[in-house]
Write an enzyme that holds these catalytic residues in place. Sequence first.
Site, PDB file in Angstrom:
ATOM      1  N   LYS A   1       0.977  -0.992   0.049  1.00  0.00           N
ATOM      2  CA  LYS A   1      -0.005  -0.327  -0.406  1.00  0.00           C
ATOM      3  C   LYS A   1       1.339   1.457  -0.106  1.00  0.00           C
ATOM      4  CE  LYS A   1      -3.387   1.981   2.540  1.00  0.00           C
ATOM      5  NZ  LYS A   1      -4.708   1.625   4.098  1.00  0.00           N
TER       6      LYS A   1
ATOM      7  N   LYS B   1      -2.308  -1.554  -3.909  1.00  0.00           N
ATOM      8  CA  LYS B   1      -2.690   0.078  -4.063  1.00  0.00           C
ATOM      9  C   LYS B   1      -2.021   0.643  -3.527  1.00  0.00           C
ATOM     10  CE  LYS B   1      -6.091   2.493  -0.860  1.00  0.00           C
ATOM     11  NZ  LYS B   1      -6.555   2.104   0.438  1.00  0.00           N
TER      12      LYS B   1
ATOM     13  N   TYR C   1     -15.275   1.167  -7.444  1.00  0.00           N
ATOM     14  CA  TYR C   1     -16.185   1.773  -6.669  1.00  0.00           C
ATOM     15  C   TYR C   1     -16.928   1.180  -7.963  1.00  0.00           C
ATOM     16  CZ  TYR C   1     -13.276   3.640  -3.609  1.00  0.00           C
ATOM     17  OH  TYR C   1     -12.499   3.378  -2.135  1.00  0.00           O
TER      18      TYR C   1
HETATM   19  C1  PBG Z   1      -6.354   3.527   5.540  1.00  0.00           C
HETATM   20  C2  PBG Z   1      -7.546   3.633   3.859  1.00  0.00           C
HETATM   21  C3  PBG Z   1      -7.297   4.871   3.076  1.00  0.00           C
HETATM   22  C4  PBG Z   1      -7.683   4.116   1.657  1.00  0.00           C
HETATM   23  C5  PBG Z   1      -8.489   3.001   2.634  1.00  0.00           C
HETATM   24  N1  PBG Z   1      -8.282   3.177   3.945  1.00  0.00           N
HETATM   25  C6  PBG Z   1      -5.465   5.392   2.507  1.00  0.00           C
HETATM   26  C7  PBG Z   1      -5.283   6.865   2.980  1.00  0.00           C
HETATM   27  O1  PBG Z   1      -6.663   7.160   3.532  1.00  0.00           O
HETATM   28  O2  PBG Z   1      -3.947   6.007   3.658  1.00  0.00           O
HETATM   29  C8  PBG Z   1      -8.435   4.506   0.196  1.00  0.00           C
HETATM   30  C9  PBG Z   1      -9.459   3.708  -0.389  1.00  0.00           C
HETATM   31  C10 PBG Z   1      -9.390   5.108  -1.385  1.00  0.00           C
HETATM   32  O3  PBG Z   1      -8.945   6.131  -1.962  1.00  0.00           O
HETATM   33  O4  PBG Z   1     -10.415   4.108  -2.520  1.00  0.00           O
HETATM   34  N2  PBG Z   1      -6.712   2.771   5.932  1.00  0.00           N
END
Ligand code: PBG
Length: 326
Positions: free
Chosen positions: A196, A249, A314
């Site tokens: 991530k 991600k 989405y």
């Molecule tokens: C953090 C989290 C993030 C997303 C979901 N949970 C990243 C963040 O804020 O650092 C992003 C999901 C998206 O952008 O669709 N736990």
Amino acid sequence: MSFPTVRMRRLRRTAAMRDILNQTNLQPSNLIYPLFVDESIQKPVPIQSMPGYSRLPINRVADEGKQAMAQGVKSVLLFGIPAKKDEAGTSAFAKNGVIQKTIDELKKTHGEELVVIGDVCLCEYMSHGHCGIVQDGQVLNDQTLDVLGKVAVSQAEAGADVVAPSAMMDGQVGAIREALDDAGFDQVPIMAYSAKYASGFYGPFREAAESTPKFGNRRSYQMSQGSQEEALREMELDINEGADMIMVKPALAYLDIINLAKANFNVPIVAYNVSGEYAMVKAAAQNGWIDEKTVIREILTGIKRAGADLIITYHAKDTKSWLNQT
Ligand code: PBG
């Protein structure tokens, strides 16, 4: 002999010919639909930077799941926005927390027909917006692991089919596996957000989930954009700690990482087509600058071709009728 003997265009002449030779077949069942559930609202609240997408009250989630299932989607990923945030993330593991109530609702309505995945993180539940326990401006790793274990167990108790740790704390998969097993949930798989990256593409999500860090940023725990080998190490560690699936991600700027994941590991590979990627497509389409369906299909196909078995997106709910049209 006339030139050229090899003509690549022979196999591209008709739609049927192109279809029988199609190598990348996307199914709605390959898509996971993320849902943001807000404990404090009575009706859906549209998210400005994610046109066509809303935060939902708990009592609307079962119906949203039903609509997704009618499109062939079989899985949802749940994010909670609690009424109260604090510095310990307590509402993330409360028995009657927003996610726990939502999981219960979904399981009562849809049973085994819908795979319910709980996002296991703390940023939406912390007053400071970081993904772990903070002390003196630092996000503490090991203290956070205990809390993540509690969150995962509370989601499993509520009926979650899968838990998905996304905090990027070292050892989180192992800690959660142990906590789940100790609580009797050895059958609940872990979908690990392994690679991530610290990304600008999370902006719309943070607006929607009210999870923007109040100070600093997430770069001391999320990965740096240029790293590649480090992603392989993260994935290997997670698999060794017991991850059943690994995730990359965001997706679009990290297709090489998805490809490496597929080439190196034999567990299911998941890619997260994140909020900013969705927002860019929607904004350009609303301006008439791109054809929305063509571009969404091309993006999802590209992510799958790169090596993703599952795509969190989405766009999941409205693709069935045209996903594989050529
Ligand atoms: C953090 C989290 C993030 C997303 C979901 N949970 C990243 C963040 O804020 O650092 C992003 C999901 C998206 O952008 O669709 N736990």
